[in-house]
Design an enzyme around this catalytic site. Structure first.
Site, PDB file in Angstrom:
ATOM      1  CG  ASP A  29      60.457 -13.357  47.135  1.00  0.00           C
ATOM      2  OD1 ASP A  29      60.848 -12.212  47.429  1.00  0.00           O
ATOM      3  OD2 ASP A  29      60.427 -14.304  47.955  1.00  0.00           O
ATOM      4  CB  ILE A  30      63.397 -17.837  47.389  1.00  0.00           C
ATOM      5  CG1 ILE A  30      63.865 -19.257  47.217  1.00  0.00           C
ATOM      6  CG2 ILE A  30      63.437 -17.383  48.831  1.00  0.00           C
ATOM      7  CD1 ILE A  30      65.339 -19.464  47.536  1.00  0.00           C
ATOM      8  CG  ASN A  86      59.443  -4.219  52.554  1.00  0.00           C
ATOM      9  OD1 ASN A  86      58.386  -3.608  52.632  1.00  0.00           O
ATOM     10  ND2 ASN A  86      59.498  -5.525  52.348  1.00  0.00           N
ATOM     11  N   GLY A  92      60.897  -3.222  57.276  1.00  0.00           N
ATOM     12  CA  GLY A  92      60.791  -4.662  57.029  1.00  0.00           C
ATOM     13  C   GLY A  92      61.775  -5.189  55.997  1.00  0.00           C
ATOM     14  CD  GLN A  93      66.305  -2.758  52.501  1.00  0.00           C
ATOM     15  OE1 GLN A  93      66.116  -1.644  52.983  1.00  0.00           O
ATOM     16  NE2 GLN A  93      67.130  -2.981  51.486  1.00  0.00           N
ATOM     17  CG  HIS A  99      64.419  -6.150  47.070  1.00  0.00           C
ATOM     18  ND1 HIS A  99      65.464  -5.925  47.945  1.00  0.00           N
ATOM     19  CD2 HIS A  99      63.385  -6.563  47.823  1.00  0.00           C
ATOM     20  CE1 HIS A  99      65.069  -6.195  49.173  1.00  0.00           C
ATOM     21  NE2 HIS A  99      63.799  -6.584  49.130  1.00  0.00           N
ATOM     22  CG  HIS A 101      58.822  -7.254  47.454  1.00  0.00           C
ATOM     23  ND1 HIS A 101      59.042  -8.553  47.860  1.00  0.00           N
ATOM     24  CD2 HIS A 101      59.623  -6.489  48.234  1.00  0.00           C
ATOM     25  CE1 HIS A 101      59.911  -8.564  48.848  1.00  0.00           C
ATOM     26  NE2 HIS A 101      60.285  -7.325  49.104  1.00  0.00           N
TER      27      HIS A 101
END
Ligand code: 5GP
Ligand code: ZN
Length: 113
Positions: A29-30, A86, A92-93, A99, A101
């Site tokens: 994740d960035i 999410n 909270g998506q 995906h 997390h």
């Protein structure tokens, strides 16, 4: 299709890949709010968990989960880790391609904010 994660799947946007096969891809994740934070996504575009089909996507959903499990262990998370998916705005998506997390290497608390 104007989807950020489809662009990562297609190689049009770079990502720090951890794993790839014909069905899934995993990459860091960035944002990295934890020492370990990566995402496991299907290569197929599925916008939200509401769109995951019990009939068509059962094997794929299991493959995402077991890929997360294996990579978490490879990333040194034997003592524990967290997975989060999410769903939609209220969940909270922010990226509308499902995906999972995987967060680890720090103490997690519950409930999340
Ligand atoms: P969501 O809020 O939809 O559950 O999570 C989306 C995640 O995608 C966020 O944790 C965010 O940091 C990550 N993200 C957004 N854009 C990019 C990107 O271009 N590359 C990578 N590797 N992660 C991204
Ligand atoms: Zn997509």
């Amino acid at each position: 299709m104007d989807c950020l994660f489809c662009k990562i799947v297609a190689g049009e946007i770079p990502a720090r890949k951890l794993y790839e096969d014909d069905q899934v891809i995993a990459f860091h994740d960035i944002g990295a709010p934890a020492p370990v934070h990566f995402l496991v996504i299907p290569k197929k575009h599925i916008a939200t968990l509401h769109d995951l089909s019990e009939k068509d996507d059962k094997v794929l959903a299991g493959h995402i989960l077991f890929t997360a499990q294996r990579l978490a262990e490879e990333q040194g998370c034997q003592d524990g880790f967290r997975v989060v998916m999410n769903c939609n705005d209220l969940g909270g998506q922010t990226v509308y391609h499902i995906h999972m997390h995987v967060l680890g290497q720090r103490q997690m608390h519950w409930p999340p904010g």
